[in-house]
Motif scaffolding. Structure first.
Motif, PDB file in Angstrom:
ATOM      1  N   LEU A 141       1.311   4.279  -2.822  1.00  0.00           N
ATOM      2  CA  LEU A 141       0.763   5.651  -2.603  1.00  0.00           C
ATOM      3  C   LEU A 141       2.005   6.834  -2.853  1.00  0.00           C
ATOM      4  O   LEU A 141       1.800   7.720  -3.387  1.00  0.00           O
ATOM      5  CB  LEU A 141       0.194   5.636  -1.211  1.00  0.00           C
ATOM      6  N   HIS A 154      -6.045  -2.092   0.709  1.00  0.00           N
ATOM      7  CA  HIS A 154      -5.464  -2.864   1.715  1.00  0.00           C
ATOM      8  C   HIS A 154      -6.528  -3.605   2.234  1.00  0.00           C
ATOM      9  O   HIS A 154      -7.591  -3.389   2.612  1.00  0.00           O
ATOM     10  CB  HIS A 154      -5.293  -2.011   3.138  1.00  0.00           C
ATOM     11  N   GLN A 174      -2.585   3.898  -7.053  1.00  0.00           N
ATOM     12  CA  GLN A 174      -3.504   3.637  -5.963  1.00  0.00           C
ATOM     13  C   GLN A 174      -3.300   2.159  -5.327  1.00  0.00           C
ATOM     14  O   GLN A 174      -2.775   1.328  -5.908  1.00  0.00           O
ATOM     15  CB  GLN A 174      -4.811   3.740  -6.595  1.00  0.00           C
ATOM     16  N   ALA A 175      -3.873   2.138  -4.328  1.00  0.00           N
ATOM     17  CA  ALA A 175      -3.764   0.859  -3.511  1.00  0.00           C
ATOM     18  C   ALA A 175      -5.131   0.428  -2.626  1.00  0.00           C
ATOM     19  O   ALA A 175      -5.636   1.302  -1.994  1.00  0.00           O
ATOM     20  CB  ALA A 175      -2.491   0.827  -2.638  1.00  0.00           C
ATOM     21  N   TYR A 222      -6.626   5.753   0.666  1.00  0.00           N
ATOM     22  CA  TYR A 222      -6.742   4.483   0.191  1.00  0.00           C
ATOM     23  C   TYR A 222      -7.657   3.661   0.935  1.00  0.00           C
ATOM     24  O   TYR A 222      -8.388   3.942   1.785  1.00  0.00           O
ATOM     25  CB  TYR A 222      -5.400   3.523   0.639  1.00  0.00           C
ATOM     26  N   VAL A 224       0.796  -1.328   0.052  1.00  0.00           N
ATOM     27  CA  VAL A 224       0.095  -0.037  -0.122  1.00  0.00           C
ATOM     28  C   VAL A 224       0.666   1.144  -0.066  1.00  0.00           C
ATOM     29  O   VAL A 224       0.729   1.991  -0.812  1.00  0.00           O
ATOM     30  CB  VAL A 224      -1.015  -0.064   1.017  1.00  0.00           C
TER      31      VAL A 224
END
Length: 232
Positions: free
Chosen positions: A190, A198, A195-196, A219, A186
């Motif tokens: 970023l 979790h 984008q990520a 996120y 993540v």
């Protein structure tokens, strides 16, 4: 948290503890390791020494079961002051072999998610670990048909991601990473402008633990992988 994914064209998936169970087997092996050495030290001390040895050896062996096996052997010799028996060393090697040969246990909803997304996005696997072991897991998982590319990285830092995305000709703004580790899956994404998402696993290796203020990062956090289908 609502995040706009309208520009996303490529989705990267972490493998261990995102697609299938992994860390659970390390914890079980650590318990067995402590039991084999309980005549020399307390469990808490054994756990601490093994983790210290793993961190010491990480730059040499990298991530994965084989490096873990070597760290167990070296820790056993150190904890026992080189008096541990050959039989115990053999037991430690067998612990590692058992981990390597363990059947791949897919996490809930994995096939459903990949089936739903594979027709709309380019899917890739980005994972750390031993190359042979990860290739073996991909083959045993029967998931390879969903992925355009599988990459086993030596580490998951900003530089690793940037180099790979450039090599695969993926626009950073069009890339989304999904994984269980804030530290590896993540925050680096970023930081480079991607984008990520979790998706926490119930067990996290101590080395992967981080403390952050959620409000400082934009996120999405989901409870299980299938929840991503509500956002894509």
């Amino acid at each position: 948290m609502e995040v706009d994914y309208s520009s996303i064209k490529v989705i990267g998936f972490d493998a261990d503890d995102t697609l299938w169970v992994n860390e659970t087997y390390f914890r079980e092996a650590e318990e067995d390791f402590a039991s084999l050495l309980d005549s020399f030290e307390t469990k808490n001390k054994i756990d601490q020494e093994l983790f210290k040895m793993e961190m010491k050896n990480l730059p040499l062996y990298g991530y994965g079961i084989k490096g873990f096996m070597l760290s167990m052997v070296e820790s056993a010799l150190e904890i026992s002051n080189n008096t541990v028996s050959q039989a115990t060393i053999a037991d430690l090697l067998n612990l590692g072999k058992k981990m390597i040969s363990h059947p791949v246990e897919l996490l809930e909803g994995v096939k459903e998610v990949l089936e739903a997304l594979s027709g709309r996005y380019r899917l890739i696997v980005l994972t750390k670990g031993d190359l042979l072991d990860q290739e073996r897991k991909i083959e045993r998982s029967s998931l390879s048909k969903y992925f355009h590319h599988v990459e086993v990285l030596s580490d998951k830092k900003e530089e690793n991601y940037l180099n790979l995305l450039e090599h695969l000709e993926i626009n950073i703004q069009e890339f989304l990473m999904i994984g269980n580790s804030l530290k590896s899956d993540v925050l680096p994404l970023l930081n480079i402008g991607a984008q990520a998402v979790h998706v926490p696993f119930h067990t996290t290796w101590q080395h992967e633990e981080v403390t952050i203020e959620d409000r400082d990062f934009n996120y999405l956090k989901i409870n299980k992988l299938s929840d991503i289908l509500k956002h894509l």
